[in-house]
Design a protein around this motif. Structure first.
Motif, PDB file in Angstrom:
ATOM      1  N   ARG A   1      -8.589  -1.150  -5.251  1.00 16.70           N
ATOM      2  CA  ARG A   1      -9.604   0.486  -5.515  1.00 16.70           C
ATOM      3  C   ARG A   1      -8.422   0.788  -6.573  1.00 16.70           C
ATOM      4  O   ARG A   1      -8.778   1.074  -7.733  1.00 16.70           O
ATOM      5  CB  ARG A   1     -10.497   0.919  -4.781  1.00 16.70           C
TER       6      ARG A   1
ATOM      7  N   HIS B   1       0.610  -1.479  -0.306  1.00 20.74           N
ATOM      8  CA  HIS B   1       0.059  -0.087  -0.377  1.00 20.74           C
ATOM      9  C   HIS B   1       1.307   1.280  -0.017  1.00 20.74           C
ATOM     10  O   HIS B   1       0.489   2.470  -0.691  1.00 20.74           O
ATOM     11  CB  HIS B   1      -0.919   0.363   1.051  1.00 20.74           C
TER      12      HIS B   1
ATOM     13  N   LEU C   1      -6.703  -2.714   3.851  1.00 17.89           N
ATOM     14  CA  LEU C   1      -5.755  -2.464   2.895  1.00 17.89           C
ATOM     15  C   LEU C   1      -5.609  -3.239   1.347  1.00 17.89           C
ATOM     16  O   LEU C   1      -5.559  -2.238   0.565  1.00 17.89           O
ATOM     17  CB  LEU C   1      -4.546  -2.796   3.342  1.00 17.89           C
TER      18      LEU C   1
ATOM     19  N   CYS D   1      -8.552  -1.082  -0.458  1.00 21.10           N
ATOM     20  CA  CYS D   1      -7.952   0.227  -1.054  1.00 21.10           C
ATOM     21  C   CYS D   1      -6.818  -0.584  -2.041  1.00 21.10           C
ATOM     22  O   CYS D   1      -6.899   0.610  -3.152  1.00 21.10           O
ATOM     23  CB  CYS D   1      -6.921   0.424   0.208  1.00 21.10           C
TER      24      CYS D   1
END
Length: 446
Positions: A306, A229, A300, A303
């Motif tokens: 995405r 991330h 995470l 995310c």
């Protein structure tokens, strides 16, 4: 007679329950018996019965004081719930000679256990299959992870922050597998039950090591999520500085929680070999950080997916729609074992919710996670494969040129230099040594 009955009941219950949890099952049963015995003997001290039958503990049930001629009926002990759903009653008469024998006898018959019933055998077979399954899984994982660690350590060109983090994750899987094997040998295969009440320091140290390995494994899964991330969100960052923070999270944070749990167990719940975790309120000292790591990793994961979707729809990505979705699906599937996303399915349900399905999913499927991670992020990694092929070609070339010099170039003084020059030129000119990182190839969108 009561001792004989107890000697049959406890091993039988142990056979039915032994693979079901990390707790040695007969310990739970014997601890219940010990609690009832202690309570019965404590009440016996306060009795002032002068006639009739005094309070008595028959090693299974506590019989209260009674007058001569009185018939006392007691419910079957609670631990018989492991054998049958029907709990009957047992009866004794108080006579002038003392307590009569229990009837109906023996306890197993009076309490509704049918020796001809098969559910117990089916349960034993199921739990035995689960234990065999996760033993195979951890064995395969241990072999694959050890080989992956050797490869990543030997080849210097594979030394980078990303692979360092992978190596720490691999080591946490290796330690977890070893801890599982040690725990099973000590708790389930030793054939001794002394540790149920008074256990050695070594047995408790083993459980501390086991809990630490499990928690460290979850925290290194979290570190993998944090690192990926960070790569996506932060354009420029000091990997060296962040790497030491990752070390503190992966190995340091579990040390704090396990140390706190150990201190609490020593001073407030020093019972047996510390394998009792579900019933203990102090179990949340370990369970809470693990649940938090699973939840954070899942967030995470969402995310990252995405961000991958946003990059797929970017005009700079010149692929057709089918190719884009196939790359997204591939990236998603690769991230699931690396982040341990499968743990989210049962993480926040009660421990007794779909117990058999949960056992299979977490123990058996989870035991193969290390194997899958080693295959995906080492053996199928393009960078690792390129380095192995380069070393293999170099080794064959050295053998070929070495044998050629042996028969055609007896002078080693000048030809040794030519030989090394040939090797270096062939290595540099090999186009396959310029292949990009396997991680970048798999996640070229990242």
């Amino acid at each position: 007679m009561e001792y004989a009955v107890l000697g049959v009941v406890v091993p039988l219950l142990g056979c039915l329950l032994s693979p079901a949890s990390s707790t040695r099952p007969e310990c739970s049963i014997m601890q219940e018996i010990e609690e009832e015995r202690s309570q019965c003997l404590a009440e016996l001290v306060g009795d002032n019965q002068t006639s009739g039958c005094r309070r008595q503990w028959d090693n299974i049930t506590c019989w209260p004081e009674a007058e001569v001629g009185e018939v006392v009926v007691r419910p079957c002990p609670k631990y018989f719930r492991f054998l049958t759903t029907f709990l009957g009653n047992v009866t004794r008469n108080c006579t002038s000679q003392g307590w009569s024998d229990v009837y109906p006898a023996p306890y197993t018959v009076a309490c509704g256990y049918d020796s001809n019933s098969t559910p117990g055998e089916e349960q034993t077979a199921f739990y035995g299959t689960v234990k065999t399954g996760y033993t195979i899984g951890h064995t395969l994982s241990l072999i694959a992870l050890t080989a992956a660690m050797i490869i990543l350590c030997l080849f210097r060109k594979l030394h980078c922050t990303r692979n360092y983090i992978h190596m720490h994750l691999f080591m946490s899987f290796i330690m977890r597998a070893i801890a599982v094997f040690i725990k099973d040998v000590i708790l389930f295969e030793s054939g001794e039950s002394e540790h149920c009440f008074v256990s050695s320091v070594g047995c408790k140290a083993m459980m501390v090591f086991f809990q630490y390995c499990v928690m460290a494994n979850f925290f290194w899964l979290l570190v993998e999520g944090l690192y990926l991330h960070t790569l996506l969100v932060i354009s420029f960052f000091s990997e060296r500085k962040y790497f030491w923070w990752y070390i503190l999270i992966g190995w340091g944070a579990p040390s704090l929680f396990i140390t706190a749990w150990t201190i609490v167990r020593i001073y407030f719940f020093d019972v047996g070999c510390w394998e009792e975790v579900v019933e203990s309120p102090f179990w949340w000292i370990i369970k809470t950080p693990i649940l938090v790591s699973i939840l954070v990793n899942f967030i995470l994961f969402i995310c990252i997916i995405r961000i991958l979707v946003q990059k797929l729809h970017s005009p700079d990505v010149g692929h057709n729609e089918t190719s884009q979705y196939s790359r997204l699906a591939k990236s998603t599937l690769l991230l699931i074992p690396l982040f341990g996303i499968h743990y989210i399915m049962f993480a926040f349900f009660p421990d007794n919710f779909k117990a058999e399905v949960k056992l299979v999913f977490e123990l058996v499927v989870g035991s193969f996670q290390g194997f899958v991670v080693a295959v995906l992020y080492c053996f199928l990694n393009g960078e690792v494969q390129a380095e192995l092929k380069r070393k293999w070609r170099r080794w064959h070339l050295e053998r070929f040129l070495g044998s050629d010099m042996k028969y055609h170039h007896p002078s080693l003084g000048s030809n040794g230099t030519n030989f090394s020059t040939q090797i270096s030129m062939l290595t540099k000119c090999s186009p396959k040594t310029r292949r990009c990182s396997g991680f970048q190839a798999e996640f070229s969108l990242v």
